[in-house]
Scaffold this motif. Structure first.
Motif, mmCIF file in Angstrom:
data_model
loop_
_atom_site.group_PDB
_atom_site.id
_atom_site.type_symbol
_atom_site.label_atom_id
_atom_site.label_comp_id
_atom_site.label_asym_id
_atom_site.label_seq_id
_atom_site.Cartn_x
_atom_site.Cartn_y
_atom_site.Cartn_z
ATOM 1 N N ILE A 268 -18.259 26.845 29.874
ATOM 2 C CA ILE A 268 -17.284 27.914 29.202
ATOM 3 C C ILE A 268 -17.079 27.771 27.925
ATOM 4 N N TYR B 67 -17.096 20.695 39.923
ATOM 5 C CA TYR B 67 -17.129 22.183 39.757
ATOM 6 C C TYR B 67 -16.206 22.511 38.486
ATOM 7 N N ALA C 14 -12.176 30.799 36.316
ATOM 8 C CA ALA C 14 -13.008 29.751 37.093
ATOM 9 C C ALA C 14 -12.469 28.956 38.051
ATOM 10 N N TYR C 15 -11.448 28.328 37.386
ATOM 11 C CA TYR C 15 -10.238 27.561 38.243
ATOM 12 C C TYR C 15 -9.895 28.006 39.550
ATOM 13 N N PHE D 187 -17.716 23.797 34.948
ATOM 14 C CA PHE D 187 -17.330 24.991 34.211
ATOM 15 C C PHE D 187 -16.553 25.055 32.945
ATOM 16 N N SER E 151 -10.950 30.945 40.823
ATOM 17 C CA SER E 151 -12.002 31.232 41.712
ATOM 18 C C SER E 151 -12.587 30.412 42.778
ATOM 19 N N TYR E 152 -12.128 28.869 42.336
ATOM 20 C CA TYR E 152 -12.816 27.834 43.188
ATOM 21 C C TYR E 152 -11.792 28.130 44.628
#
Length: 450
Positions: free
Chosen positions: A49, A41, A81-82, A45, A84-85
């Motif tokens: 990005i 993941y 993104a980090y 990302f 959101s995990y």
């Protein structure tokens, strides 16, 4: 002539960043989320990005302010993104050390980026990893470039001199404009600068074609207050504005990666879910209809003119002219089943194997038989540009009505024009659009499908 290019620097920096990120996660984070799903993941990302922020588009002339902007843009989006995990997969749970891990990633990767940036500058200031340049222009522009690269030797440029039809008593004067081309080749010049105010439009076109043919870099010195086309990027070397032609899609490594990954996935799905049951049925039908092999293979031009065997389902009776004469309307060589296969383009299905082998792509210029390539190379301007990318099962020219037999000169001219347009304007969504149009054409009667 191949240009000297530090092609390994960017991939190496990408690998270093990923190693740093994964190492921090391994040594600092809780072991419960050092697993394949989290690492995949984060890696996916980070790369996704960085592609859109152009995080790795750092050049020898990039200003430190631009470097800071890239870092802030990259890590702002990456932080979303980090985190959101944990929101999605951990239901908002605050995992021990998750903020510490992110802070260490930010500090370590940022510090490494600045370190590499300044190490490369120091390395170039010692006269290594340099690029040779010449100018087509006049004495004033030549002095500006010479002074710039002399005072900013960490940019890593060597200014050899300039060419002009006006004779100058200067150590940097190399001769008339028409002597520049042989000089560039003999002295392994990497970049060509041009002052359009001192070079007429005809000569500028000649220089542009020479640069493209020899795979060099072209830089334009803009006139003050001039307005330029969207095909150029305005950059600054110190205080000197430089116009740099925008990179074409297939000059970027990421384009080839995206296209190849899509080709493999799409072809695998087609082979597994369609060809696995369809080919045995078609084998029986073709064998019952006429004598001969099931598959038909033919040598065609691939990437950079490299020959490969293009596979099709046999749609003609076995004949000696298969490699010499392409199919035409009411061609007596075409079998009854072959006519149906060609009408529906089912005869092209084995080319998905060509895609998996790496000889072809799903979308691209259609490969012609060798006799056609030899003919059109001499008759059609820029024809061989089509060979700069892999040939495709379908293409923009085919879905635009320029498939099949070439009846008049405009047919091949338009086909080449659309192929070049595709090469210069490629996007992933353009590929999807062409594939969708190809599928739609399967259900309608195409005039040239024979």
């Amino acid at each position: 002539m191949k240009k000297k290019r530090s092609i390994l620097i960017k991939p190496l920096i990408v690998v270093i960043d990923l190693i740093l990120i994964i190492s921090i996660i391994y040594f600092v984070s809780d072991k419960e989320y050092f697993n394949l799903s989290f690492i995949s993941y984060i890696t996916a990302f980070w790369l996704f990005i960085s592609y859109y922020t152009k995080y790795y588009n750092v050049y020898r002339y990039t200003h430190v302010g631009r470097l800071v902007t890239l870092l802030l843009s990259q890590f702002f989006i990456f932080s979303l993104a980090y985190l959101s995990y944990f929101s999605v997969f951990k239901e908002g749970e605050i995992v021990n050390k998750q903020f510490l891990v992110f802070a260490l990633i930010f500090c370590t990767v940022s510090s490494t980026k600045f370190l590499i940036f300044y190490v490369l500058k120091k390395y170039r200031s010692k006269g290594r990893n340099y690029r040779n340049i010449v100018l087509f222009g006049e004495l004033g522009s030549a002095r500006k470039l010479e002074n710039l690269f002399h005072h900013k030797n960490d940019l890593g440029y060597r200014f050899f001199g300039f060419f002009s039809d006006k004779v100058y008593k200067s150590k940097n004067y190399l001769g008339a404009l028409d002597k520049g081309f042989s000089y560039i080749i003999n002295n392994k010049i990497d970049e060509v600068y041009c002052d359009p105010s001192k070079v007429n439009s005809g000569r500028l076109i000649e220089i542009t074609k020479f640069v493209e043919k020899n795979e060099l870099e072209l830089r334009i010195l803009p006139e003050n207050k001039a307005i330029y086309s969207k095909d150029f990027i305005l950059e600054y070397f110190g205080t000197i504005p430089i116009l740099k032609p925008k990179s074409l899609p297939f000059e970027k490594i990421e384009t080839h990666v995206i296209k190849r990954v899509f080709d493999i996935l799409f072809s695998f799905v087609v082979c597994f879910f369609m060809l696995s049951w369809m080919l045995p049925i078609l084998w029986v039908v073709i064998k019952l209809d006429s004598k001969g092999t099931f598959f038909f293979k033919q040598k065609r031009d691939g990437l950079d003119g490299k020959q490969f065997y293009c596979y099709k389902l046999r749609s003609m009776r076995v004949n000696s002219n298969a490699d010499k004469v392409s199919a035409c309307k009411n061609d007596k060589r075409i079998t009854r089943v072959g006519a149906f296969l060609r009408k529906t383009s089912l005869d092209e299905l084995p080319q998905f194997f060509n895609v998996l082998l790496g000889d072809m792509s799903i979308v691209g210029p259609r490969p012609h038989i060798n006799v056609q390539t030899e003919k059109y190379t001499n008759e059609v301007e820029n024809y061989l540009i089509r060979n700069s990318i892999k040939p495709g099962i379908t293409g923009l020219a085919q879905v635009s009505g320029y498939r099949g037999e070439v009846i008049k000169k405009s047919d091949i001219d338009n086909r080449v024009r659309l192929d070049i347009f595709y090469i210069e304007n490629w996007s992933f969504f353009l590929d999807i659009k062409i594939i969708a149009q190809t599928c739609f054409n399967f259900f309608i009667k195409e005039e040239k499908a024979y």
